[in-house]
Motif scaffolding. Structure first.
Motif, PDB file in Angstrom:
ATOM      1  N   THR A 153       0.837  -1.205   0.000  1.00 51.33           N
ATOM      2  CA  THR A 153       0.000   0.000   0.000  1.00 51.33           C
ATOM      3  C   THR A 153       0.870   1.253   0.000  1.00 51.33           C
ATOM      4  O   THR A 153       0.619   2.203  -0.752  1.00 51.33           O
ATOM      5  CB  THR A 153      -0.916   0.014   1.235  1.00 51.33           C
ATOM      6  OG1 THR A 153      -1.750  -1.154   1.220  1.00 51.33           O
ATOM      7  CG2 THR A 153      -1.800   1.257   1.244  1.00 51.33           C
ATOM      8  N   SER A 154       1.904   1.263   0.826  1.00 46.99           N
ATOM      9  CA  SER A 154       2.817   2.399   0.894  1.00 46.99           C
ATOM     10  C   SER A 154       3.548   2.590  -0.428  1.00 46.99           C
ATOM     11  O   SER A 154       3.666   3.711  -0.939  1.00 46.99           O
ATOM     12  CB  SER A 154       3.835   2.204   2.017  1.00 46.99           C
ATOM     13  OG  SER A 154       3.197   2.071   3.261  1.00 46.99           O
ATOM     14  N   GLN A 156       2.673   1.611  -3.422  1.00 45.18           N
ATOM     15  CA  GLN A 156       1.743   2.070  -4.448  1.00 45.18           C
ATOM     16  C   GLN A 156       1.460   3.561  -4.307  1.00 45.18           C
ATOM     17  O   GLN A 156       1.429   4.298  -5.304  1.00 45.18           O
ATOM     18  CB  GLN A 156       0.431   1.289  -4.356  1.00 45.18           C
ATOM     19  CG  GLN A 156      -0.600   1.696  -5.392  1.00 45.18           C
ATOM     20  CD  GLN A 156      -1.884   0.907  -5.265  1.00 45.18           C
ATOM     21  OE1 GLN A 156      -1.973  -0.053  -4.514  1.00 45.18           O
ATOM     22  NE2 GLN A 156      -2.900   1.307  -6.012  1.00 45.18           N
ATOM     23  N   ALA A 157       1.259   4.007  -3.073  1.00 47.92           N
ATOM     24  CA  ALA A 157       0.978   5.432  -2.845  1.00 47.92           C
ATOM     25  C   ALA A 157       2.144   6.307  -3.286  1.00 47.92           C
ATOM     26  O   ALA A 157       1.955   7.359  -3.902  1.00 47.92           O
ATOM     27  CB  ALA A 157       0.670   5.671  -1.368  1.00 47.92           C
ATOM     28  N   LEU A 158       3.366   5.870  -2.983  1.00 46.18           N
ATOM     29  CA  LEU A 158       4.546   6.644  -3.354  1.00 46.18           C
ATOM     30  C   LEU A 158       4.740   6.670  -4.867  1.00 46.18           C
ATOM     31  O   LEU A 158       5.018   7.718  -5.456  1.00 46.18           O
ATOM     32  CB  LEU A 158       5.782   6.063  -2.676  1.00 46.18           C
ATOM     33  CG  LEU A 158       5.828   6.186  -1.151  1.00 46.18           C
ATOM     34  CD1 LEU A 158       6.981   5.360  -0.589  1.00 46.18           C
ATOM     35  CD2 LEU A 158       5.968   7.637  -0.732  1.00 46.18           C
ATOM     36  N   LYS A 159       4.581   5.523  -5.504  1.00 50.65           N
ATOM     37  CA  LYS A 159       4.775   5.455  -6.954  1.00 50.65           C
ATOM     38  C   LYS A 159       3.685   6.217  -7.706  1.00 50.65           C
ATOM     39  O   LYS A 159       3.967   6.955  -8.660  1.00 50.65           O
ATOM     40  CB  LYS A 159       4.800   3.993  -7.414  1.00 50.65           C
ATOM     41  CG  LYS A 159       6.104   3.271  -7.111  1.00 50.65           C
ATOM     42  CD  LYS A 159       6.141   1.915  -7.785  1.00 50.65           C
ATOM     43  CE  LYS A 159       7.520   1.280  -7.669  1.00 50.65           C
ATOM     44  NZ  LYS A 159       7.594  -0.020  -8.379  1.00 50.65           N
ATOM     45  N   ASP A 160       2.433   6.045  -7.286  1.00 46.00           N
ATOM     46  CA  ASP A 160       1.319   6.690  -7.990  1.00 46.00           C
ATOM     47  C   ASP A 160       1.381   8.209  -7.885  1.00 46.00           C
ATOM     48  O   ASP A 160       0.816   8.923  -8.728  1.00 46.00           O
ATOM     49  CB  ASP A 160      -0.021   6.194  -7.446  1.00 46.00           C
ATOM     50  CG  ASP A 160      -0.318   4.763  -7.873  1.00 46.00           C
ATOM     51  OD1 ASP A 160       0.458   4.214  -8.676  1.00 46.00           O
ATOM     52  OD2 ASP A 160      -1.326   4.206  -7.398  1.00 46.00           O
ATOM     53  N   ASN A 161       2.026   8.714  -6.830  1.00 48.05           N
ATOM     54  CA  ASN A 161       2.098  10.157  -6.633  1.00 48.05           C
ATOM     55  C   ASN A 161       3.459  10.742  -7.008  1.00 48.05           C
ATOM     56  O   ASN A 161       3.774  11.882  -6.670  1.00 48.05           O
ATOM     57  CB  ASN A 161       1.750  10.507  -5.188  1.00 48.05           C
ATOM     58  CG  ASN A 161       0.275  10.298  -4.886  1.00 48.05           C
ATOM     59  OD1 ASN A 161      -0.564  11.118  -5.228  1.00 48.05           O
ATOM     60  ND2 ASN A 161      -0.050   9.163  -4.268  1.00 48.05           N
ATOM     61  N   VAL A 171       4.020  12.413   5.816  1.00 45.09           N
ATOM     62  CA  VAL A 171       3.316  11.173   6.147  1.00 45.09           C
ATOM     63  C   VAL A 171       2.394  11.440   7.328  1.00 45.09           C
ATOM     64  O   VAL A 171       2.860  11.778   8.421  1.00 45.09           O
ATOM     65  CB  VAL A 171       4.306  10.038   6.489  1.00 45.09           C
ATOM     66  CG1 VAL A 171       3.543   8.766   6.853  1.00 45.09           C
ATOM     67  CG2 VAL A 171       5.236   9.777   5.321  1.00 45.09           C
ATOM     68  N   CYS A 178       0.901   1.397   7.619  1.00 49.23           N
ATOM     69  CA  CYS A 178       1.286   2.001   6.338  1.00 49.23           C
ATOM     70  C   CYS A 178       2.258   3.152   6.550  1.00 49.23           C
ATOM     71  O   CYS A 178       3.157   3.374   5.734  1.00 49.23           O
ATOM     72  CB  CYS A 178       0.045   2.493   5.590  1.00 49.23           C
ATOM     73  SG  CYS A 178      -1.007   1.159   4.963  1.00 49.23           S
ATOM     74  N   GLY A 182       5.782   3.201   5.062  1.00 47.89           N
ATOM     75  CA  GLY A 182       5.894   4.296   4.107  1.00 47.89           C
ATOM     76  C   GLY A 182       7.164   5.094   4.315  1.00 47.89           C
ATOM     77  O   GLY A 182       7.840   5.483   3.352  1.00 47.89           O
ATOM     78  N   SER A 186      10.110   5.184   1.605  1.00 45.46           N
ATOM     79  CA  SER A 186      10.449   6.506   1.054  1.00 45.46           C
ATOM     80  C   SER A 186      11.936   6.811   1.189  1.00 45.46           C
ATOM     81  O   SER A 186      12.491   7.590   0.416  1.00 45.46           O
ATOM     82  CB  SER A 186       9.630   7.594   1.753  1.00 45.46           C
ATOM     83  OG  SER A 186      10.010   7.740   3.116  1.00 45.46           O
TER      84      SER A 186
END
Length: 212
Positions: A153-154, A156-161, A171, A178, A182, A186
């Protein structure tokens, strides 16, 4: 399994004994213990003699589960979908006892962790070889079992943004699953400059802050 209530979150952990000899760990029984969704007041039940189908697709592996965990999604989904009778849990760690004919990167006896095909709160679970990894030697089975869903989940959030080198990242909820992963993920991209926490006193509504 032992439930622990923390605020509004319920965490279920299911730990299995690690003292069995390697030879016995490779034996595949016809039945096993498995936590399933049901229509009781708790929403889950431990099934003592659940049939164990050891048949695998070419890209799958069968794992003897040593530790497993569930996430909020595991107990929220049953409120939306009819899952009665299906296994609980996605995250696991354990030892491979059988591989599909197409599995090349893993072998019987490997200690792994990852995301299973549903029902990881059990003595055994099935997973796709593409969704597991070798457990780090320095990580315990319990630690490894807690990583998969929150880590993905972490990531995906970093890559998508679009987080990349020299990005600035805030954060929220860095002490949660997460949030913790995360921050660690990061650090592959950026340098952590500090952590800010807000501490709320129980005696009154005043709050203090601490920066490190």
């Amino acid at each position: 399994f032992a439930p622990m209530v923390q605020g509004n979150f319920v965490h279920l952990t299911f730990a299995l004994c690690l003292c069995a000899a390697l030879a016995s760990a490779m034996e595949i029984p016809k039945f096993c213990r498995k936590v399933i969704y049901d229509k009781s007041s708790t929403g889950v039940a431990l099934k003592e003699n659940s049939p164990l189908d050891g048949s695998l697709e070419a890209n799958q592996i069968l794992v003897k589960v040593y530790a497993a965990a569930i996430n909020p999604v595991d107990y929220k989904i049953p409120k939306l979908l009819p899952l009665s009778g299906r296994g609980v849990g996605l995250d696991f760690s354990g030892q491979i006892v059988k591989t599909g004919t197409g599995v090349k990167d893993f072998k019987v006896g490997d200690s792994v962790f990852g995301v299973g095909n549903g029902g990881t709160l059990a003595d055994y679970c099935i997973a796709d070889a593409s969704k597991i990894a070798i457990k780090p030697a320095k990580a315990s089975y319990v630690e490894a079992a807690s990583l998969s869903t929150v880590g993905l989940t972490s990531l995906q959030a970093l890559k998508d943004n679009g987080v990349k080198e020299n990005s600035r990242l805030l954060v929220l909820g860095a002490s949660g699953g997460c949030g913790i992963t995360g921050i660690q993920v990061s650090m592959l991209y950026i340098r952590v400059m500090g952590v800010h926490t807000r501490l709320r006193r129980t005696s009154n509504a005043t709050a203090s802050t601490r920066t490190c």
